[in-house]
Each structure stands twice: as C-alpha cells, then as structure tokens.
Design an enzyme around this catalytic site. Structure first.
Site, PDB file in Angstrom:
ATOM      1  N   ASP A 113      -6.495  -4.443  -8.294  1.00  0.00           N
ATOM      2  CA  ASP A 113      -7.801  -4.418  -7.926  1.00  0.00           C
ATOM      3  C   ASP A 113      -8.059  -5.552  -9.647  1.00  0.00           C
ATOM      4  O   ASP A 113      -9.058  -6.193 -10.038  1.00  0.00           O
ATOM      5  CB  ASP A 113      -8.376  -3.279  -8.092  1.00  0.00           C
ATOM      6  CG  ASP A 113      -8.134  -2.815  -8.598  1.00  0.00           C
ATOM      7  OD1 ASP A 113      -6.805  -2.716  -9.139  1.00  0.00           O
ATOM      8  OD2 ASP A 113      -8.511  -0.644  -9.423  1.00  0.00           O
ATOM      9  N   ASP A 169      -5.519   6.102 -16.417  1.00  0.00           N
ATOM     10  CA  ASP A 169      -4.581   7.196 -14.616  1.00  0.00           C
ATOM     11  C   ASP A 169      -3.919   7.881 -15.200  1.00  0.00           C
ATOM     12  O   ASP A 169      -3.657   8.681 -14.460  1.00  0.00           O
ATOM     13  CB  ASP A 169      -4.564   5.694 -14.291  1.00  0.00           C
ATOM     14  CG  ASP A 169      -6.261   5.120 -13.713  1.00  0.00           C
ATOM     15  OD1 ASP A 169      -6.534   5.404 -14.296  1.00  0.00           O
ATOM     16  OD2 ASP A 169      -6.315   4.053 -13.574  1.00  0.00           O
TER      17      ASP A 169
END
Length: 780
Positions: A71, A474
C-alpha cells in the site's frame, strides 16, 4: 544486548572540529577537476516485512513469475531461485513519491515481459494524480502514463482487486477500475483511457472471462465489482453496457476467479475492508459461486463460516482457484477480530471446507521481531491480520502465498491440507473440518527476504552502542548491532506498535528515549543502551483526540549527556524532564499554536541546551535550562507551511553548531550562549530537504555532510538527489543515482564511526544504507 562499544566524545574532538582547514581543502579547487559523482552501494537494512502486503499476481503462462504489491512501499518481483524479492519502484523521485502506493498490478497473459502498475497514494485534491506505469522488461524500467484521476493505493478498499486487467486475447486493451472515477478502458496499452458508462465510482475489481474471446478477438465478458454501489456487474459486449448480476448479494466483491471448469467464484464483504468509515470494519460477507451449467447460470452461496454480528462480524476477501484441479479453491476472512483471520480450503467447489489456522505452523525464528510483535498485539492471530489476498501457484498446487498487515507467508505443502480434508471426513459449509489431529501440518515461512515495508519514522546512528536505532509505525521499533541481519533481539521491549520518535544522548549513548502511541504515558526511557525500558512518568499530555483515538505522541530529544529530555506531543504544548522522563512539566515559551512538525533538537555538545525551528513564525528558539523555557535566538527566517520540508540539526563536538535545511538552501548557524548569529548559506545547495552529519573523511577536520535536495555538484546546475561534502559544504559529490531515489524520506542519519555511511528512511521502504562501492561489504 550486544552492541558496538560505547564511545564518549572528548574535548579533543571539540578542538578538532574547530581546527583550521588544511590549505589544500580551504582553497577553492577547480570545479571541473573535481569528481562530481561517487558510486554508492544502496541496499535495505534487513528487518523483514513490517507493512501491509495487499496483493499478489502470478503470471498465468510462465512458471515462477510472481509479483506482489504494497500500500505504501511499491511493488516487488520474486526470484524463486534466490528466494528473494526485488523492489521495482525505488527509482521514483520526490515529485513522484506518491506513486509508491500500488493499488493494482496486471500482466499481459500473452507477453510475460509486460507488467503494469496502477499507482497513487491518496484521493485528496492536494496530492499528486495517479498514473499507470508500464514496463516491457518485468519492472526493470518503466514508462509513466498520467491518468488525471486520483488513485488510492493507501486508501480504504485497497486490498480488493485486481482492478487492472489486460485482455487475454488483445494485449493492447486494458481495463482500469479507479478509486472514485469509475471504470476506464484503453485500446493503446494504457497510453490513453476513456470512461465507460457504468453507475459505479469506486471499482473494487475487474475480471475478464477468457472463454468469451479468442485469438484476434477481444474478450467480451467483463465482471466489475463496486464498493460504493455494492454488488457485482457484468458486461457481455466489452464494456459498452452493464447490468447488475442477479442472484449476488448487495456487498462489495473483494476478489474473484474463474476455475478451469468455467465456474466463477467471488469473495464478498460489506464495507471496503481495512480502514473503512462507518462502520469501521467489515461487518459481514461470504463466498459465492456461479456455475455455468447447461441452462441459466445459477449463483450459490458456499461461505465456509457465516459471520456473526457486532464484534463477531467480518468479511471475506482473498480468493483463488487451483488452475490444475477444478473445484479446488482457497479463501480468506478479513477483519475477523474476535477469532482471528483464517484461510479455508476446499477441493469440491465449496461443498466442504478445511480451516487452515489449526493445521498451520508458522516459522518465526528467523525474524525475532515478529515473535515479539505477535506477543505484543495480544489478539487472536492464528494466521495474521488483514488477509486481503491469497494465491495458489498456477504451476504448483502445493505452493500458496498470502499477505498480512506485517508481511507475507508462503508454503510449499498446501497439499497437506488437502489430505487433511479427506481424512477429516465430510463437513458442510457451516461445519468446517477442524480436527488438527486428523490433519497434516501446513508449514508457512515468512518469505520476506528483501521486502522492507516498515513505515520507519525516525532513525539514529549513535556514537556508541547499537549501530542503528529506528522508531517505526505499526511495529514499534528496533536496534541493529549487525546491519546485515534482522535485529537479533527483535523489537524494543515492551513493544507497543507505533513508535514515532527515538533519540540518544550524544555524549552518553546509554541514555535513550522513544515515544509510543500505545503506552498510556506516551513513551519510554532507557539508561542501559536499550536493554531495558522504563515507561515515562505522568504528564498533562492529552492522550486522546476529540474523536476518541490515540493522540500521536510526537517527537522527543535527549540532551547531550542524557540529564534532560524535551518531548513535543503532536499539536500539544511541549514537555521537559530533568530526571530522564520520570516527571514532566510544560516548557515555557513554546509556540502557542503547535503544529504537527515541531521537532525539539538537543545540542550535541553542551548539556541542557535545546533548539526548535518554529516553522510558522520563521525563527529558531533556544533553551539553556534543560528545556524549562525557550526564547527566540534567531528571527527573520522564511515562514513555512506543513507541506514544506525543513530540518534543524546540531553538530557533535562543538556547542551551538547548527545546520538548517530549508526549501531555499542549506545554512549553517553558530552563536553565543543565548543567541545565534546570522545564517551562513552553503552556495552549492539550492534546496535542502534533509541534512545529516557523519564521520569525517580521513584527514578532514569536520564531519561529512549529507544532503537530500537539489545541489550543484562540481559547478553543474542543481539536480535532485543525495550528496556528500567532506569540506564543510564547499564542494559536494553526488552519491545517489537514477535507480535509487526512494520517493520521499521521513528521516536521515549518518554513521558517526564510519566515513561515507548514510542511512535513509523512505516512506514505506524500511531503512536503506548507502556506502561507497569501494567500501561496501558483500551481504547475503
């Protein structure tokens, strides 16, 4: 934790930094006689994965040719012999950085060398329009075809697809499903597109039926999925007209595939899947098939496990068929947070299913960080989360690959699950065979060699201890002792997902600090070089946004000897500590309207001195009392907006020696106890987006200076790239090249112990190390 030996800076170093330049270096050499380019070796610092792998593509006619898309980190091609992935978009420059978001990939079934990538990151008007990248050499080089529409490679629904298709019988015909501009068609290999008449804005997938065409005759049947008008649409005239496919649910098709027997299978989910708004996650979904039969085609639901409601709701996303065995298919759930996502395998067209989670073994030993991460998330996670796509090798039924939010898994013994399904006996779609003791084990390996997709937000190369520190989105953050291996000790522990900043005391590198969005107090401090971490003490930081989300914890700076810290939570007043983070108080004199990019900077030679580039007001603030109060030390700088790159750094070895990177050039600042003198421009630098200082060249009296920007090397016109100066900015050599530009950087640092070594943190590409080719050591 075994690290580089700790090295304390001494007064001798300060004296060296202030020494006079040798005559040969002080004199202005003939620019035409100076080398302007120094060949560099650029490669990833091994971590392994760390980001969202949201799509895979096998070539249907050439064995072993596999691509994946991410992404935010570009696309990769797999080398099955070396078991290594090769990045394909590292050539993108700053202006094209948004093209690192890949929404879809396509290959030409009749020409294995042709590859297409639908690229763009976001849909807002401020960002670059999307583009179709076309390659005739498997991604080694590209032609860019501008689309004039936005492409959401990192936007909701990015895991569905593929949205881009090449006609299997006419390679000049391409169909492109856009993020908000409907379905587009090209008849000249993607050079130009026109919009088709379809009442859909956000296309979720495009699928062509090869059986509807023949040699010299383009395929006429086209299936299109929609996110904004949830449902499956079909055209039997090459896209001239469409109708809603009767018998299918009013849900968004995520993936679809046609088996070797002509049966169409589709995975559905309500919502876009992954980061959708209202509701936040997929709430329901299913698997359906369309059997052509001998009469009117019939749709049948074959969902392995029906989603529940509320927190037990989820969708289905990944789907693929075995090209060698009719009726054999694999599917994945998505956003199944209650039980954890899973894969389901059927060998009889969905009449019976085998759940793979209980029969799988995932090898994590080679990546210690992954074991830390899976423990830290504390969620049911048998297979990984965000399983948007799964594929079976069309030439090897035993091989499969699937993606997660942190990397990808591959197996070569998927047939073990097939044998398990036979052993387990009959089970209906809602009665999944799950007896692990009746099954063979499917072994998955974390096949991410050279895929580096962590969103690395800040990096540091200390003067002692670890060779490299990184704060990551993350997945927390990590320290490398060996730059040729994934961090041996895994992640910083405790591991709390997103770490936004990390800093180290220049003169006492045992003292570290990092911010973390997922710890209640906002960060951690260490006094033993990162072996152990202590949570920050209490503060008046606001931990939640007005919407109830975790507030970004911002940036932290550690003073030269580690006695003080200044912490700037994003869009909040800054805090200071005089006891290594145990207690915090507000800094006086901090900008009243703090923006998202205020970065405190510690003086690297004088204890208790901090600086701040106040971008909006065009000034530099300074604190001489450990961060307790700040006052203007330099005014009159150009005001900057949030979209402009700027950076202030402090040089080791000499107090109040600062470098300022601005869109207008590179400047050096120096001053007295409470004030800074006028900036001194570095003429070769036309634009400076980031700057770093590293080990001085042999015989040179000052640090090597690294710049990302537009620089005139050797008297030529300024060009974009990476540059190094060994003579305090008088001359620069270009150290980057056209194949290694990496889009947009989030951070940059240089090695203080090894001349020539620089580290880059591009958006979505982990950490890159650059070294002179003459000094680079071979790495596996």
């Amino acid at each position: 934790m075994q690290r580089r030996r700790f090295i304390a800076h001494t007064a001798g170093m300060a004296a060296l930094s202030g020494a006079a330049l040798p005559a040969a270096m002080a004199a202005d050499a003939d620019a035409s006689a100076r080398p302007t380019v120094e060949p560099y070796d650029w490669r990833s610092v091994p971590f392994g994965g760390g980001g969202y792998i949201d799509g895979f593509l096998f070539h249907p006619r050439e064995a072993g040719l596999l691509y994946c898309r991410t992404d935010i980190g570009g696309a990769y091609r797999f080398d099955p012999q070396a078991r290594r992935w090769w990045p394909l978009l590292d050539h993108l420059d700053k202006a094209d950085a948004d093209l690192m978001g890949v929404l879809s990939l396509a290959v030409d079934p009749r020409d294995a060398d042709r590859l297409y990538a639908l690229c763009g990151l976001y849909l807002s008007k401020e960002v670059r329009d999307g583009a179709l990248l076309a390659s005739t050499d498997r991604g080694r080089s590209w032609t860019v075809h501008e689309l004039g529409v936005k492409v959401g490679g990192n936007s909701p629904g990015r895991g569905s697809g593929e949205r881009l298709q090449v006609d299997p019988w006419a390679g000049e015909v391409l169909y492109l499903g856009s993020s908000q501009d409907g379905l587009l068609k090209s008849t000249d290999r993607g050079r130009r597109f026109r919009q088709l008449d379809l009442p859909v804005r956000h296309v979720s997938l495009v699928l062509m039926d090869p059986a509807s065409g023949s040699a010299g005759k383009p395929a006429s049947r086209l299936y299109v999925g929609s996110h904004d008008q949830p449902g499956l649409y079909v055209s039997d005239d090459g896209g001239k007209t469409f109708q809603r496919e009767p018998g299918t649910p009013a849900q968004a098709p995520q993936h679809a595939a046609i088996g070797p027997d002509g049966v169409l299978y589709v995975a559905f989910a309500i919502g876009d899947g992954v980061h959708v708004a209202n509701p936040s996650y997929a709430t329901t979904g299913g698997i359906w098939k369309r059997d052509p039969g001998h009469g009117r085609p019939v749709w049948t639901e074959i969902t392995p496990v029906k989603p529940g409601i509320g927190l037990k709701g989820f969708g289905y996303s990944g789907l693929d068929v075995d090209r060698q065995q009719p009726g054999r298919l694999i599917v994945s759930t998505i956003e199944r947070w209650a039980e954890g996502d899973d894969l389901f395998l059927s060998e009889d067209g969905g009449a019976h299913w085998t759940a793979l989670g209980a029969r799988s073994r995932h090898e994590v030993a080679a990546r210690p960080w992954l074991a830390n991460y899976k423990r830290a998330t504390r969620r049911p996670d048998p297979m990984g989360h965000w399983i948007a796509d799964v594929k079976i090798d069309p030439f090897n039924s035993a091989r499969a690959v699937y993606g997660t939010g942190y990397g990808l898994w591959m197996t070569d013994n998927l047939t073990q699950a097939t044998q398990a399904a036979r052993t387990a006996g009959a089970a209906g779609p809602s009665d999944v065979a799950n007896a692990a003791d009746a099954a063979g084990t499917v072994n998955w390996r974390f096949e991410v060699n050279n895929i580096e997709e962590t969103a690395t937000l800040e990096i540091r190369s200390p003067s002692g201890g670890a060779a490299l520190l990184a704060a990551m989105g993350d997945v927390s953050g990590a320290a490398w002792d060996d730059l040729t291996q994934s961090p041996a000790t895994g992640l910083f522990a405790p591991s709390n997902e997103t770490n936004r900043s990390v800093d180290v005391a220049e003169l006492e590198p045992r003292v570290l600090a990092r911010t973390s969005d997922h710890v209640a107090t906002g960060g951690y401090a260490s006094i033993d070089g990162g072996k152990s971490w202590r949570a920050f003490g209490p503060s008046d930081r606001v931990a939640k946004t007005a919407q109830g989300h975790r507030a970004p914890t911002g940036l932290v700076a550690v003073s030269a000897k580690g006695g003080f810290m200044v912490w700037a939570p994003e869009r909040q007043p800054a805090l200071w500590s005089k006891d290594q983070g145990r207690r915090w108080a507000r800094c006086d004199g901090w900008p009243a309207d703090p923006g998202p990019l205020l970065a405190p900077v510690a003086d690297r030679a004088v204890e208790g001195v901090f600086y701040l580039l106040d971008r909006a007001q065009g000034r530099v603030l300074m604190s001489v009392n450990g961060g307790q109060s700040f006052a203007p030390a330099l005014t009159g700088l150009p005001a900057l907006n949030d979209g402009q790159n700027a950076q202030l750094i402090s040089a080791p070895g000499r107090g109040r020696d600062l470098w300022l990177a601005l869109p207008h050039g590179l400047f050096r600042l120096s001053g007295t106890e409470n004030a800074l003198g006028a900036p001194s421009a570095i003429p070769p630098v036309a634009e400076a987006w980031m700057v770093a200082l590293g080990k001085a060249a042999p015989g040179a009296p000052y640090h090597a200076i690294y710049v990302w920007g537009r620089v005139s090397a050797g008297g030529a016109s300024p060009v974009e790239g990476y540059f190094r100066s060994d003579d305090e900015g008088r001359h620069f050599v270009r150290i980057g090249d056209a194949l290694h530009r990496y889009g947009r950087l989030l951070s940059m640092t240089a090695d203080p112990l090894t001349h020539g070594t620089v580290f880059l943190a591009p958006h979505g590409r982990g950490v890159i190390i650059g070294r002179p080719q003459s000094k680079a050591k071979a790495q596996p």
